[in-house]
Scaffold this active site. Structure first.
Site, PDB file in Angstrom:
ATOM      1  N   PRO A  16       2.816   0.645  -9.022  1.00 49.00           N
ATOM      2  CA  PRO A  16       1.456   0.496  -9.538  1.00 49.00           C
ATOM      3  C   PRO A  16       0.564  -0.093  -8.453  1.00 49.00           C
ATOM      4  O   PRO A  16       0.898  -1.124  -7.868  1.00 49.00           O
ATOM      5  CB  PRO A  16       1.631  -0.481 -10.720  1.00 49.00           C
ATOM      6  CG  PRO A  16       2.892  -1.220 -10.436  1.00 49.00           C
ATOM      7  CD  PRO A  16       3.765  -0.294  -9.650  1.00 49.00           C
ATOM      8  N   MET A  17      -0.553   0.570  -8.157  1.00 50.31           N
ATOM      9  CA  MET A  17      -1.451   0.112  -7.093  1.00 50.31           C
ATOM     10  C   MET A  17      -2.892   0.188  -7.575  1.00 50.31           C
ATOM     11  O   MET A  17      -3.380   1.272  -7.923  1.00 50.31           O
ATOM     12  CB  MET A  17      -1.254   0.965  -5.837  1.00 50.31           C
ATOM     13  CG  MET A  17       0.099   0.775  -5.174  1.00 50.31           C
ATOM     14  SD  MET A  17       0.370   1.868  -3.749  1.00 50.31           S
ATOM     15  CE  MET A  17       0.823   3.398  -4.582  1.00 50.31           C
ATOM     16  N   MET A  18      -3.547  -0.973  -7.611  1.00 51.32           N
ATOM     17  CA  MET A  18      -4.916  -1.042  -8.095  1.00 51.32           C
ATOM     18  C   MET A  18      -5.824  -0.138  -7.274  1.00 51.32           C
ATOM     19  O   MET A  18      -5.758  -0.111  -6.045  1.00 51.32           O
ATOM     20  CB  MET A  18      -5.432  -2.486  -8.032  1.00 51.32           C
ATOM     21  CG  MET A  18      -4.708  -3.443  -8.982  1.00 51.32           C
ATOM     22  SD  MET A  18      -4.880  -2.982 -10.727  1.00 51.32           S
ATOM     23  CE  MET A  18      -6.636  -3.255 -10.968  1.00 51.32           C
ATOM     24  N   CYS A  99       1.606  -9.623  -8.760  1.00 52.19           N
ATOM     25  CA  CYS A  99       0.326  -9.465  -8.079  1.00 52.19           C
ATOM     26  C   CYS A  99      -0.256 -10.829  -7.713  1.00 52.19           C
ATOM     27  O   CYS A  99      -0.369 -11.700  -8.573  1.00 52.19           O
ATOM     28  CB  CYS A  99      -0.654  -8.700  -8.959  1.00 52.19           C
ATOM     29  SG  CYS A  99      -2.247  -8.401  -8.165  1.00 52.19           S
ATOM     30  N   LYS A 138       8.126  -6.461 -13.218  1.00 51.46           N
ATOM     31  CA  LYS A 138       8.013  -6.365 -11.757  1.00 51.46           C
ATOM     32  C   LYS A 138       7.653  -7.752 -11.236  1.00 51.46           C
ATOM     33  O   LYS A 138       6.666  -8.346 -11.684  1.00 51.46           O
ATOM     34  CB  LYS A 138       6.955  -5.348 -11.341  1.00 51.46           C
ATOM     35  CG  LYS A 138       6.901  -5.125  -9.825  1.00 51.46           C
ATOM     36  CD  LYS A 138       5.951  -3.979  -9.474  1.00 51.46           C
ATOM     37  CE  LYS A 138       6.058  -3.638  -7.987  1.00 51.46           C
ATOM     38  NZ  LYS A 138       5.445  -4.662  -7.116  1.00 51.46           N
ATOM     39  N   HIS A 170       9.939  -7.108  -5.789  1.00 44.75           N
ATOM     40  CA  HIS A 170       9.292  -6.998  -4.475  1.00 44.75           C
ATOM     41  C   HIS A 170       9.940  -8.059  -3.601  1.00 44.75           C
ATOM     42  O   HIS A 170       9.835  -9.247  -3.881  1.00 44.75           O
ATOM     43  CB  HIS A 170       7.785  -7.229  -4.611  1.00 44.75           C
ATOM     44  CG  HIS A 170       7.023  -6.983  -3.344  1.00 44.75           C
ATOM     45  ND1 HIS A 170       5.705  -6.607  -3.340  1.00 44.75           N
ATOM     46  CD2 HIS A 170       7.384  -7.073  -2.038  1.00 44.75           C
ATOM     47  CE1 HIS A 170       5.297  -6.466  -2.086  1.00 44.75           C
ATOM     48  NE2 HIS A 170       6.301  -6.757  -1.281  1.00 44.75           N
ATOM     49  N   GLY A 212       8.079  -2.539   1.816  1.00 47.75           N
ATOM     50  CA  GLY A 212       8.383  -2.118   3.172  1.00 47.75           C
ATOM     51  C   GLY A 212       9.189  -0.845   3.316  1.00 47.75           C
ATOM     52  O   GLY A 212       9.648  -0.533   4.420  1.00 47.75           O
ATOM     53  N   GLY A 233       5.410   2.083  -2.474  1.00 48.41           N
ATOM     54  CA  GLY A 233       3.981   1.945  -2.725  1.00 48.41           C
ATOM     55  C   GLY A 233       3.132   2.727  -1.758  1.00 48.41           C
ATOM     56  O   GLY A 233       2.943   3.931  -1.895  1.00 48.41           O
TER      57      GLY A 233
END
Length: 331
Positions: A16-18, A99, A138, A170, A212, A233
């Protein structure tokens, strides 16, 4: 609704990436891989409850399997938001505990939740009890001055006790003060061995690793070391074919590697439909600029779309002309 074996499709997922993984991005990624698990941008529980649900949660059936990521720290709000997400047809509800942005911290959710594992456990238990869709988490390996070797096992124990069976880690700390969200994705060192140690310590948990991982070969290497899944990501966004193009064939033994031109052609009806509904071309093509990454003519493809797709009245013809310019270089 079709049921997916999320333990299998989550062998590879797109993070998920804003501002990136909106419905158009996810539809595009689905044209490249039929199997990879896709995630929404994070949506806060209050926004789901009180906001424009069709705009925030709407998605195309072609996106399945797709997960909704929620942000929040109130068990009752999260339970209600999870129920709404389940009613919309999402295959998974994910709680964001990773986040590090200031906005997320001020709302007492995201990575700051690493400091309150008991509360996270309460949130997960409430979400699980409220609706039938699988709830996942997450997280980071820790925040600030926490000792990851101590806090991460305790955190996993709490969410496992609440009923969570799948988690994405992460493999970096998050520094809540002093680092920007961008810096938090790059500066804190990666600790892959710790994530693998957590898999050994919690064999009952399905654990995906994030952070990474730049291409499909790197994802395969992680899976080969016994991790259950890999979440990618920025690499999946900027070089989608390098991460997703051969994933179905190599990870799930289904079909053949996708061709970038075939993917582009498959997007044309979707683009036409979006424009017919009053949408703008750049809302879709901004996610596709990396489709031909590394190929002859890719720069011209990006240039045509970057300069033209935001203009008033830009239509599918512009996208087709960008493809034609690329074909001329390839041929």
């Amino acid at each position: 609704m079709k049921k997916y074996d999320l333990s299998k499709v989550s062998r590879l997922s797109v993070a998920p990436m804003m501002d990136w993984t909106d419905r158009h991005c996810r539809y595009f990624h689905r044209q490249i891989s039929s199997q990879v698990l896709l995630y929404t941008e994070m949506v806060t529980a209050p926004a789901v409850i009180h906001g424009d649900r069709a705009r925030l949660l709407g998605f195309d059936d072609a996106e399945h399997p797709v997960a909704l990521q929620l942000g929040g720290s109130d068990p009752r709000e999260l339970a209600e938001a999870a129920t709404i997400g389940a009613d919309f047809g999402y295959d998974e509800i994910n709680l964001n505990c990773g986040c590090p942005s200031d906005r997320v911290q001020s709302g007492a959710f995201g990575a700051v939740l690493m400091k309150t594992p008991d509360l996270v456990g309460e949130c997960c238990a409430a979400m699980i009890a409220a609706q039938p869709v699988e709830v996942t988490v997450k997280c980071r390996i820790g925040v600030d001055d926490q000792e990851p070797q101590e806090v991460l096992p305790a955190f996993l124990e709490k969410i496992a006790a609440a009923g969570v069976t799948r988690v994405t880690i992460h493999a970096r700390k998050a520094w809540l003060q002093g680092l920007s969200p961008k810096d938090n994705r790059e500066i804190p060192p990666l600790d892959y061995p710790l994530v693998h140690a957590m898999k050994a310590a919690f064999p009952q948990l399905h654990i995906s690793i994030n952070g990474g991982i730049a291409d499909l070969a790197a994802a395969e290497a992680q899976l080969g070391q016994g991790i259950d899944g890999v979440m990618v990501g920025r690499a999946a966004y900027h070089q989608p074919m390098e991460v997703l193009g051969a994933a179905d064939a190599r990870l799930w033994r289904q079909g053949e590697a996708r061709d970038a031109f075939e993917v582009a052609e498959a997007m044309i009806p979707y683009i036409s439909d979006h424009l017919a509904k009053g949408g703008r071309l750049h809302q879709i093509t901004r996610h596709m600029l990396g489709l031909f990454h590394g190929k002859p003519g890719a720069r011209r493809f990006r240039q045509i779309l970057s300069e033209g797709a935001t203009r008033e009245g830009a239509g599918v013809e512009l996208f087709e002309s960008a493809l034609s310019a690329l074909r001329e270089r390839v041929n």
